[in-house]
Design a protein around this motif. Structure first.
Motif, PDB file in Angstrom:
ATOM      1  N   LEU A   1       0.815  -1.210   0.000  1.00  0.00           N
ATOM      2  CA  LEU A   1       0.000   0.000   0.000  1.00  0.00           C
ATOM      3  C   LEU A   1       0.854   1.269   0.000  1.00  0.00           C
ATOM      4  N   PRO A   2       1.994   1.313   0.726  1.00  0.00           N
ATOM      5  CA  PRO A   2       2.854   2.499   0.619  1.00  0.00           C
ATOM      6  C   PRO A   2       3.395   2.721  -0.791  1.00  0.00           C
ATOM      7  N   THR A   3       3.634   1.642  -1.529  1.00  0.00           N
ATOM      8  CA  THR A   3       4.086   1.773  -2.908  1.00  0.00           C
ATOM      9  C   THR A   3       3.015   2.446  -3.765  1.00  0.00           C
ATOM     10  N   VAL A   4       1.765   2.037  -3.585  1.00  0.00           N
ATOM     11  CA  VAL A   4       0.665   2.646  -4.338  1.00  0.00           C
ATOM     12  C   VAL A   4       0.560   4.126  -3.997  1.00  0.00           C
ATOM     13  N   ALA A   5       0.715   4.456  -2.703  1.00  0.00           N
ATOM     14  CA  ALA A   5       0.631   5.856  -2.289  1.00  0.00           C
ATOM     15  C   ALA A   5       1.758   6.686  -2.899  1.00  0.00           C
ATOM     16  N   ARG A   6       2.977   6.118  -2.975  1.00  0.00           N
ATOM     17  CA  ARG A   6       4.094   6.855  -3.565  1.00  0.00           C
ATOM     18  C   ARG A   6       3.902   7.041  -5.067  1.00  0.00           C
ATOM     19  N   LEU A   7       3.330   6.051  -5.733  1.00  0.00           N
ATOM     20  CA  LEU A   7       3.028   6.207  -7.152  1.00  0.00           C
ATOM     21  C   LEU A   7       2.048   7.354  -7.369  1.00  0.00           C
ATOM     22  N   ALA A   8       1.026   7.416  -6.527  1.00  0.00           N
ATOM     23  CA  ALA A   8       0.051   8.492  -6.656  1.00  0.00           C
ATOM     24  C   ALA A   8       0.699   9.846  -6.402  1.00  0.00           C
ATOM     25  N   ALA A   9       1.532   9.931  -5.358  1.00  0.00           N
ATOM     26  CA  ALA A   9       2.181  11.195  -5.014  1.00  0.00           C
ATOM     27  C   ALA A   9       3.124  11.653  -6.121  1.00  0.00           C
ATOM     28  N   ALA A  10       3.704  10.688  -6.850  1.00  0.00           N
ATOM     29  CA  ALA A  10       4.651  11.022  -7.919  1.00  0.00           C
ATOM     30  C   ALA A  10       3.954  11.325  -9.238  1.00  0.00           C
ATOM     31  N   GLY A  11       2.626  11.252  -9.277  1.00  0.00           N
ATOM     32  CA  GLY A  11       1.899  11.548 -10.500  1.00  0.00           C
ATOM     33  C   GLY A  11       1.950  10.455 -11.539  1.00  0.00           C
ATOM     34  N   ALA A  12       2.069   9.203 -11.091  1.00  0.00           N
ATOM     35  CA  ALA A  12       2.210   8.087 -12.031  1.00  0.00           C
ATOM     36  C   ALA A  12       0.906   7.745 -12.738  1.00  0.00           C
ATOM     37  N   PHE A  13      -0.229   8.210 -12.200  1.00  0.00           N
ATOM     38  CA  PHE A  13      -1.528   7.822 -12.766  1.00  0.00           C
ATOM     39  C   PHE A  13      -2.008   8.865 -13.761  1.00  0.00           C
ATOM     40  N   SER A  14      -1.311   8.929 -14.872  1.00  0.00           N
ATOM     41  CA  SER A  14      -1.695   9.867 -15.936  1.00  0.00           C
ATOM     42  C   SER A  14      -3.056   9.466 -16.506  1.00  0.00           C
ATOM     43  N   GLY A  15      -3.991  10.397 -16.487  1.00  0.00           N
ATOM     44  CA  GLY A  15      -5.329  10.059 -16.953  1.00  0.00           C
ATOM     45  C   GLY A  15      -6.074   9.153 -16.005  1.00  0.00           C
ATOM     46  N   GLY A  16      -5.600   9.073 -14.768  1.00  0.00           N
ATOM     47  CA  GLY A  16      -6.265   8.255 -13.764  1.00  0.00           C
ATOM     48  C   GLY A  16      -5.900   6.795 -13.790  1.00  0.00           C
ATOM     49  N   ARG A  17      -4.878   6.409 -14.561  1.00  0.00           N
ATOM     50  CA  ARG A  17      -4.496   4.995 -14.661  1.00  0.00           C
ATOM     51  C   ARG A  17      -2.971   4.893 -14.770  1.00  0.00           C
ATOM     52  N   LEU A  18      -2.454   3.744 -14.371  1.00  0.00           N
ATOM     53  CA  LEU A  18      -1.043   3.425 -14.593  1.00  0.00           C
ATOM     54  C   LEU A  18      -0.987   2.554 -15.840  1.00  0.00           C
TER      55      LEU A  18
END
Length: 251
Positions: A232-249
């Motif tokens: 779950l911390p990995t998912v949170a860091r991905l979100a904080a880094a803007g990895a979900f362009s267009g709402g998806r990875l």
């Protein structure tokens, strides 16, 4: 191959593997020997969030170290058969004597070989390739080349993922990430660095990785309940880094 000493240290309940230096090549919490003690090893298993279970059916691990990844897969992914390629037979011996590497050749096969040579002669493909091979100075050598990344790509199935630990690259990880991207036609994702400073890159072939944050969170929670591995911390860091362009990875 240069020879170096294989050393074992233990402090505060953590047993560590060293190749003739203070550099930690693997670690195990003695009271929880099948957990992933080092943060980067947990991150390397994040591919489990990117594909639908049950996955992978088979895995190739390049570099054994203390056997952390091999042990986790063996304990928690009963559908997976793993092959570990390790260049130094003494590392396998240390993993069996000091780090509780299971003796189960049907599901966990250790091959003593140079990984470059192994992939040249191996015909099988794998759902997951975990690349974590370094020498005593923390250098990846021939494992960090365009040719080797291309060979990895050629040995992945249609749902295949490559997971690479980029720590130890002498000039930072950007050059390595660029070589991975070139080998995989830019179908790669470099995760934000984890607490240890390691950077993990994933690359895909065949089926596209296309997942939304809610699905990642749900898979991470299920994995935490099933295995104790908390991504779950990995998912949170991905979100904080803007990895979900267009709402998806996607990659």
């Amino acid at each position: 191959m240069a020879r170096y000493s294989i050393d074992i240290s233990e402090e505060a309940g953590i047993r560590s593997l060293h190749f003739g230096s203070d550099w930690v090549q693997g670690a195990m919490r003695v009271r929880r020997p099948f957990d992933l003690e080092l943060a980067y090893t947990r991150e390397m298993m994040a591919g489990l969030l990117l594909r639908d279970a049950p996955w992978p059916k088979n895995a190739l691990l390049v570099g054994l170290g203390a056997g952390s990844l091999a042990k986790f897969i063996h304990r928690n992914l009963p559908q997976t058969r793993s092959t570990v390629v390790e260049i130094d037979e003494r590392v396998e011996l240390a993993a069996r004597l000091h780090f509780r590497l299971p003796d189960d050749p049907l599901r966990l096969n250790v091959v003593i070989a140079d990984a470059v040579d192994y992939l040249l002669r191996e015909e099988r493909s794998f759902d997951l390739i975990l690349l974590d091979g370094f020498d005593s100075s923390g250098r990846a050598g021939a494992l960090d080349t365009a040719a080797f990344y291309t060979a990895c790509r050629a040995h992945l199935t249609d749902t295949g993922l490559l997971s690479v630990n980029l720590l130890g690259r002498n000039r930072g990880f950007q050059a390595s990430a660029a070589r991975i991207a070139a080998a995989f036609d830019d179908r790669c994702c470099v995760f934000p660095s984890c607490d240890s400073g390691n950077v993990i890159a994933f690359a895909a072939v065949g089926e596209k990785v296309d997942v939304d944050p809610d699905t990642l969170k749900a898979r991470a929670e299920a994995l935490r309940l099933e295995s104790g591995l908390n991504l779950l911390p990995t998912v949170a860091r991905l979100a904080a880094a803007g990895a979900f362009s267009g709402g998806r990875l996607c990659f």
